[in-house]
Design a protein around this motif. Sequence first.
Motif, PDB file in Angstrom:
ATOM      1  N   GLN A  66      -2.023  26.833   9.165  1.00  0.00           N
ATOM      2  CA  GLN A  66      -0.921  26.166   8.489  1.00  0.00           C
ATOM      3  C   GLN A  66      -0.414  24.991   9.330  1.00  0.00           C
ATOM      4  N   PRO A  77      -4.719  25.300   2.932  1.00  0.00           N
ATOM      5  CA  PRO A  77      -3.813  26.318   3.486  1.00  0.00           C
ATOM      6  C   PRO A  77      -3.048  27.030   2.380  1.00  0.00           C
ATOM      7  N   HIS A  98      -9.884  31.593   6.148  1.00  0.00           N
ATOM      8  CA  HIS A  98      -9.888  30.211   6.599  1.00  0.00           C
ATOM      9  C   HIS A  98     -10.849  29.984   7.756  1.00  0.00           C
TER      10      HIS A  98
END
Length: 460
Positions: free
Chosen positions: A74, A366, A417
């Motif tokens: 993030q 994100p 991610h």
Amino acid sequence: GWARSLDAGSRAGAKMEADAEQPEAEVQPTGSEVGADDAYAWERRYERTWEDIAVGADGILRIQQPEGADWRLQSAGFDLDARRGVIRHVLLLWDISKSAGAIDGDLKPSRAVATAGALIEWVDEFFDKNPISRLGIIVVGKVQDSVSGVVREMEAGAELWSQMSSNPEDHIGKLRAFREQPLCDGHFSMQNALDLACAVLMPMPAYGTREVLCLVSSLSSQDPGDVKASIRRVEERNIRCSVLALQAETYICRLLAKRTHGSFAVICDYDHLQQELRYQLAAPPIATVGSGVAKCLIQMGLPSRATSKLASLCACHGTLTRTGYACPQCGAKHCGLPTCCVVCGLVLVSSQHLARSTRHLFLLPPFSRAAAVLEPEESGALAGCGACFSALEPGHSVWQCARCRAEYCEACNTYMHDVLNNCPTCDGTGMTGLRLDQALADCPALKLCVGQSAAAHAGQ
């Protein structure tokens, strides 16, 4: 003389003077009486660790992760539309001077040994995410230099310790040997390191990015000339330099990163070192103007693995092997892929390497932080993670996909991610569904095929 004076060093010197003025009978506080500000960074991390342990709804002990632990996912500078390179040419400038061999309270047992251990893991992960890129290592310190056939020792020199290669074992083997028997001597020279980096990176093809990652332990530099002239030369050649200062910030390191549009960080402990190294795994954005990266078609060879009854010499290492990959252009035999043919210079890769090298071009966006999970008595039942189906406990971070609105726990968010690179619910990188909708609108035949497939699946 360019090292910036540090406030921490000033405070330490003032404290030593104050201690010298105190009478000898006064006893200084020790042990638990010392405040948290006087402890090392790695000591502060392990203070009151029992407060991070909580009992879950199933009775299993779990460690609570603090807010913002997903620093890599993030980040504020996340840009999906940035242009990034597929082939990278990266040089590691590693400071192995006397300063790197000193005992450090935050990087144990020494800065050089701790850095070698972190680089072993980083090199393997680098080639996993950038399989067709090339990496080399330059050591800076007391090295041997050959001028006109005469070998001489330089107290503040630079040496290409590991040649530019696409094989991680070429670098990991040397790093492991250095970690077992570290040899740190001499002084650091930023100018000699940058001059050698320019000489190594400039012959590289123009279609790849040229990057330098500096791991600096020293607070001074013994340069034979003007180091700022070398920085201007690096800037003119569009070489991106990032610096990780293992001890403290210095003016010349900050200037180098700023002028070349690189990143700069001061390492606090071993975990922070690994964290900053992971930042360098993804290809950096490329400027649209003046980047020095040319758009062109790259000729590559896709050889197949062949085995012969009789052993023959390989062109890359000169060893006898029965299996290898023959260059489709000149027929030279090589041990493994990816590599560059030593005879004709053709880039030799496999289809898997090409597929893995483009993953970072389509990053998973994100996830947004969802609302806090309600207590069981308020919602009736605990919500479940959309990936691992475990209960989302109250008070823990919950992340939501912007496309399908599926909610995931902290661990699954990190895994998707870092490794998976797609959302398992909507089965895409966040852009797949939009591209499919556009393709269906542009092609009626494709829309008809998809409809027939869906009808057949529903009938089964």
